[in-house]
Motif scaffolding. Sequence first.
Motif, PDB file in Angstrom:
ATOM      1  N   GLN A  78       0.856  -1.184   0.000  1.00 19.33           N
ATOM      2  CA  GLN A  78       0.000   0.000   0.000  1.00 19.33           C
ATOM      3  C   GLN A  78       0.889   1.230   0.000  1.00 19.33           C
ATOM      4  N   ASP A  79       0.662   2.143  -0.947  1.00 20.99           N
ATOM      5  CA  ASP A  79       1.416   3.392  -1.036  1.00 20.99           C
ATOM      6  C   ASP A  79       2.921   3.147  -1.019  1.00 20.99           C
ATOM      7  N   GLY A  80       3.356   2.111  -1.727  1.00 15.41           N
ATOM      8  CA  GLY A  80       4.772   1.831  -1.810  1.00 15.41           C
ATOM      9  C   GLY A  80       5.350   1.067  -0.641  1.00 15.41           C
ATOM     10  N   VAL A  81       4.535   0.679   0.336  1.00 16.77           N
ATOM     11  CA  VAL A  81       4.995  -0.087   1.495  1.00 16.77           C
ATOM     12  C   VAL A  81       4.607  -1.546   1.288  1.00 16.77           C
ATOM     13  N   SER A  82       5.601  -2.408   1.145  1.00 22.09           N
ATOM     14  CA  SER A  82       5.360  -3.850   0.995  1.00 22.09           C
ATOM     15  C   SER A  82       5.409  -4.497   2.367  1.00 22.09           C
ATOM     16  N   TYR A  83       4.472  -5.386   2.644  1.00 23.16           N
ATOM     17  CA  TYR A  83       4.405  -5.971   3.981  1.00 23.16           C
ATOM     18  C   TYR A  83       4.013  -7.442   3.905  1.00 23.16           C
ATOM     19  N   VAL A  84       4.469  -8.172   4.918  1.00 23.26           N
ATOM     20  CA  VAL A  84       4.099  -9.575   5.127  1.00 23.26           C
ATOM     21  C   VAL A  84       3.627  -9.687   6.575  1.00 23.26           C
ATOM     22  N   VAL A  85       2.400 -10.129   6.772  1.00 24.55           N
ATOM     23  CA  VAL A  85       1.828 -10.272   8.104  1.00 24.55           C
ATOM     24  C   VAL A  85       1.852 -11.751   8.479  1.00 24.55           C
ATOM     25  N   SER A  86       2.378 -12.031   9.656  1.00 24.55           N
ATOM     26  CA  SER A  86       2.468 -13.416  10.121  1.00 24.55           C
ATOM     27  C   SER A  86       2.034 -13.489  11.576  1.00 24.55           C
ATOM     28  N   GLU A  87       1.950 -14.713  12.077  1.00 23.98           N
ATOM     29  CA  GLU A  87       1.716 -14.881  13.502  1.00 23.98           C
ATOM     30  C   GLU A  87       2.875 -14.266  14.270  1.00 23.98           C
ATOM     31  N   ARG A  88       2.592 -13.767  15.453  1.00 21.94           N
ATOM     32  CA  ARG A  88       3.626 -13.100  16.236  1.00 21.94           C
ATOM     33  C   ARG A  88       4.639 -14.109  16.776  1.00 21.94           C
ATOM     34  N   SER A  89       5.917 -13.754  16.690  1.00 20.25           N
ATOM     35  CA  SER A  89       6.984 -14.620  17.194  1.00 20.25           C
ATOM     36  C   SER A  89       6.904 -14.702  18.710  1.00 20.25           C
ATOM     37  N   ARG A  90       7.156 -15.914  19.241  1.00 18.58           N
ATOM     38  CA  ARG A  90       7.094 -16.124  20.682  1.00 18.58           C
ATOM     39  C   ARG A  90       8.365 -16.836  21.142  1.00 18.58           C
ATOM     40  N   GLY A  91       8.630 -16.751  22.444  1.00 19.87           N
ATOM     41  CA  GLY A  91       9.734 -17.493  23.034  1.00 19.87           C
ATOM     42  C   GLY A  91      11.091 -16.874  22.740  1.00 19.87           C
ATOM     43  N   LEU A  92      12.138 -17.705  22.861  1.00 21.86           N
ATOM     44  CA  LEU A  92      13.523 -17.281  22.672  1.00 21.86           C
ATOM     45  C   LEU A  92      14.095 -17.928  21.421  1.00 21.86           C
TER      46      LEU A  92
END
Length: 649
Positions: A78-92
Amino acid sequence: MSTLGPGTTLVARYRLAEPVPTDLVGVESWAAHDVVLDRPVQVNVVRGHAAPAALDAARRAALVSDHRLTRVLDVGAQDGVSYVVSERSRGLSLTQLVDASHVTPDQARSIVGEVATALDVARRRGVHHLALRPEAVRIDGTQVLVTGLGLDAGVAGTDGGSADATSRRDAVALVALLYYLLTTRWGGSSLDVPWIDPSAPRPLPAVRTDGIPADPPSDTPADLASLCRTTLATDSSDGPRTPGDVVASLEPWSTVEAAVPPTVEEPVKAPVRQSIRGGAGARPTTGRIHRAGSVALGGAAAAAGAGAAAPGTPGHGAPGHGAPGHDAGAAPADGWPTAPQPPVPPAPASLPPTFAPGGTPAATGATAPVRTSAVPPAASPAPAWSAGTPVPGAPVRTSATAPRPAAVSGSGGAPVAAAAAAGGGSSSGARKNTIDPTWITLAIVGLIVLVGLVWALANAFSGFEPALKSDAGQAQAEQPADDAAPAPETTASAAPTPTPTPEVRPEIASGEQLDPIGQSNGDTEGEHPEAVDLAIDGQPETFWYTRTYATPEFGGLKDGVGYAIELEQKAPVTTIILDTNNTGGTVEVRATSADKPTDGTVLASAPLADETELTFEATEGTSFVLWFSELPVTADGSNRVELNEILIS
């Protein structure tokens, strides 16, 4: 959208909260919240020339589903911003895990086995990781999670190639992960690459002899050591060809131990109102992945809205609420209080007539039916009163699913209940044999309170009776008990309980390199004093080391060098464990100080190995000296000491 920050909402859906660390160059990661589905997500914004390849690889990875893989949820721009949405990282990450604790061979087998299983699932869908490294694997409680499937390969520019070549690359990286967990060194392809941030943590490369990495610690099972040696040798074509082959080489394995407490998901937040309102037009198409969950949600919402607005549909709330002549939260005409109600849309004109506070229909007509709700409200504030409701005191409950039939008199068709309320004849309606249980309940509660009060008063004053009765026999029977009462005080005063002495445990305060012979000969350089703290920093991948000499006897220049250990306070010591990169040589332990390194009795001595344990009788002291009278050999054949970590107990 040129700048991103906390509070920024991407595509009117993903509200950014705070940055998340990442080792990828050109990627900006954010912890975010999906305001549509009300769930935590991670938004990875990709910038630069790698963005198209990263988005394309992430779209293919979205087709893979496994509980060990962080799922790709959305991909777009959107408006030149490329993004990838994923599940949030957890742990170490594995880097943090290795830094925080020692990983046993069994744990290493289990962790890598779970990672290999996840990548084999992806391989069957034609997707390969191709950027596997310690930062791409996380441990959350007993769960192993692989991050960056698709995205990392696109950023790295490694996405593509034949199925055999890509499968082999993932298989070798899996064995490199195993070797890292066993030795804290990386035996795979170099991680000094342009797509990894130079400031990100990276393990040291494996020490090799003739292209073969150094053997893992001696407690490593033979099958794991052989797997690492065969697969990670320079230019080797042996070993597993696919992640599935790695699984076959490692199984069976046990459940991953909970070395890291599981992450607690953030509480569900209240839904956030969208910035796009009706009439502003639909959100523009961005080429993102649409999932069934969001479509179903929209359909359900639309259906609910349609049902609420359809003419003739029963209202959702207390009968009469929001009708003309009624105020929300006001008391009914009979005086019964009701809880304040939230405002609801006014009823459509086609709904049945409502009733005024006085109990008369707002419009004349035949018997008015009682309004019912197809779905019961969350909390009913008070019984519904219709035109024929009797006097307060015995409310009659109505069904939530069907209107109650009205009792009609034989003459004019007027409701019998209304006639009874006006002083008419008797009624055979619903109140004929109704009994109000309120007074019965109050009577029972009052009786219970009265009995409890009597019992409490009787026990409260019973303690003031004299301990000795007038009867002589009772006085004599009670006297011995009174005489014996002080006995515990006499015993306690005669033999007080000794206060236990707190146990003192040895803790290392500092270290110091020792080169007394070199200093006496005018050599002030010492044995790498700048690296002294690396032997006691709790990180086995770093080490203190001596200078390299021509022979194990220091080239005839000196008799030895040492390392002094200073404790926080005087404490008994029985064991010193040395984690090294050496074999051979001789090390001695003495209870002495840095200024007299060769004084005192030798408590223990031994040749050096990957893990050298020096055990001796308990000796109290504030300083101990490790004296190396003969140099060990490193994996590359050099004559020097490499001391990773010192443990003392």
